[in-house]
Design a protein around this motif. Structure first.
Motif, PDB file in Angstrom:
ATOM      1  N   SER A  17       0.962  -1.125  -0.136  1.00 37.65           N
ATOM      2  CA  SER A  17       0.025   0.099   0.161  1.00 37.65           C
ATOM      3  C   SER A  17       0.924   1.299   0.107  1.00 37.65           C
ATOM      4  O   SER A  17       2.064   1.415   0.618  1.00 37.65           O
ATOM      5  CB  SER A  17      -0.781  -0.025   1.172  1.00 37.65           C
ATOM      6  N   ARG A  19       0.074   5.754   0.405  1.00 41.27           N
ATOM      7  CA  ARG A  19      -1.032   6.988   0.428  1.00 41.27           C
ATOM      8  C   ARG A  19      -0.432   8.060  -0.191  1.00 41.27           C
ATOM      9  O   ARG A  19       0.713   8.485   0.416  1.00 41.27           O
ATOM     10  CB  ARG A  19      -1.456   7.258   1.884  1.00 41.27           C
ATOM     11  N   SER A  21      -0.316  12.200  -1.249  1.00 40.75           N
ATOM     12  CA  SER A  21      -1.204  13.357  -0.831  1.00 40.75           C
ATOM     13  C   SER A  21      -0.878  14.426  -1.983  1.00 40.75           C
ATOM     14  O   SER A  21       0.042  14.613  -2.487  1.00 40.75           O
ATOM     15  CB  SER A  21      -0.439  13.811   0.382  1.00 40.75           C
ATOM     16  N   PHE A  67      -8.350   1.368  -4.485  1.00 43.73           N
ATOM     17  CA  PHE A  67      -7.883   2.782  -4.163  1.00 43.73           C
ATOM     18  C   PHE A  67      -9.204   3.411  -3.797  1.00 43.73           C
ATOM     19  O   PHE A  67     -10.175   3.376  -4.041  1.00 43.73           O
ATOM     20  CB  PHE A  67      -7.387   3.585  -5.533  1.00 43.73           C
ATOM     21  N   THR A  68      -8.748   4.525  -2.791  1.00 46.63           N
ATOM     22  CA  THR A  68      -9.773   5.407  -2.325  1.00 46.63           C
ATOM     23  C   THR A  68      -9.312   6.696  -2.391  1.00 46.63           C
ATOM     24  O   THR A  68      -8.096   7.123  -2.138  1.00 46.63           O
ATOM     25  CB  THR A  68     -10.118   5.189  -0.777  1.00 46.63           C
ATOM     26  N   SER A  70     -10.021  10.677  -1.014  1.00 48.44           N
ATOM     27  CA  SER A  70     -10.502  11.604  -0.151  1.00 48.44           C
ATOM     28  C   SER A  70     -10.028  12.915   0.076  1.00 48.44           C
ATOM     29  O   SER A  70      -8.775  13.227  -0.484  1.00 48.44           O
ATOM     30  CB  SER A  70     -10.285  10.763   0.996  1.00 48.44           C
ATOM     31  N   TYR A  79      -6.285  13.138  -0.659  1.00 51.38           N
ATOM     32  CA  TYR A  79      -5.324  12.091  -0.671  1.00 51.38           C
ATOM     33  C   TYR A  79      -5.789  10.726  -1.559  1.00 51.38           C
ATOM     34  O   TYR A  79      -6.997  10.697  -2.103  1.00 51.38           O
ATOM     35  CB  TYR A  79      -5.640  11.301   0.845  1.00 51.38           C
ATOM     36  N   GLN A  81      -5.471   6.734  -1.277  1.00 49.00           N
ATOM     37  CA  GLN A  81      -5.200   5.553  -0.605  1.00 49.00           C
ATOM     38  C   GLN A  81      -4.872   4.499  -1.714  1.00 49.00           C
ATOM     39  O   GLN A  81      -6.036   4.186  -2.253  1.00 49.00           O
ATOM     40  CB  GLN A  81      -5.915   5.281   0.823  1.00 49.00           C
ATOM     41  N   ASN A  83      -4.168   0.453  -2.173  1.00 49.27           N
ATOM     42  CA  ASN A  83      -3.991  -0.618  -1.618  1.00 49.27           C
ATOM     43  C   ASN A  83      -4.004  -2.033  -2.678  1.00 49.27           C
ATOM     44  O   ASN A  83      -4.285  -1.604  -3.779  1.00 49.27           O
ATOM     45  CB  ASN A  83      -5.235  -0.978  -0.498  1.00 49.27           C
TER      46      ASN A  83
END
Length: 119
Positions: A17, A19, A21, A67-68, A70, A79, A81, A83
């Motif tokens: 994973s 993340r 930014s 993926f997320t 936010s 962001y 995220q 995974n």
């Protein structure tokens, strides 16, 4: 005018994973739609994920469920995220912004951050 700075890329093994930014400078960040695109060598740039000013999200089929995207408007930050990363996720990832991305066109772009997924 909006300036975007990405961070969080790196080298990770498949299944891992990361993340990413994207920090924005300028006013009225909350009014902007923000997207992540990526471009691998020899490939066209593609949309990965996007989030509207109202926090509605959409994703490329290839990353749905992994993926997320936010946003934190108080921090002027979006962001991504990521995974269960796969080698095919290897690319330069770009953050982009637009008040109204008509036809998927975004007006402001960051410099990109490299994501490399080893098998």
């Amino acid at each position: 005018q909006v300036q975007l700075v990405e961070s969080g890329g790196g080298l990770v093994q498949a299944g891992g994973s990361l993340r990413l930014s994207c920090v924005a400078s300028g006013s009225f960040f909350s009014a902007y739609a923000i997207a992540w695109h990526r471009q691998a060598p020899g490939n066209q740039r593609e949309l990965v994920a996007a989030i509207t000013s109202g926090a509605i999200t959409n994703y490329a089929d290839s990353v749905k469920g992994r993926f997320t995207i936010s946003r934190d408007n108080a921090k002027n930050t979006v962001y991504l995220q990521m995974n269960t990363l796969r080698p095919e996720d290897t690319a330069v990832y770009y953050c982009s912004a637009a008040l109204l991305p008509i036809g998927g066109r975004y007006d402001y772009w960051g410099q990109g951050t490299q994501v490399t997924v080893s098998s």
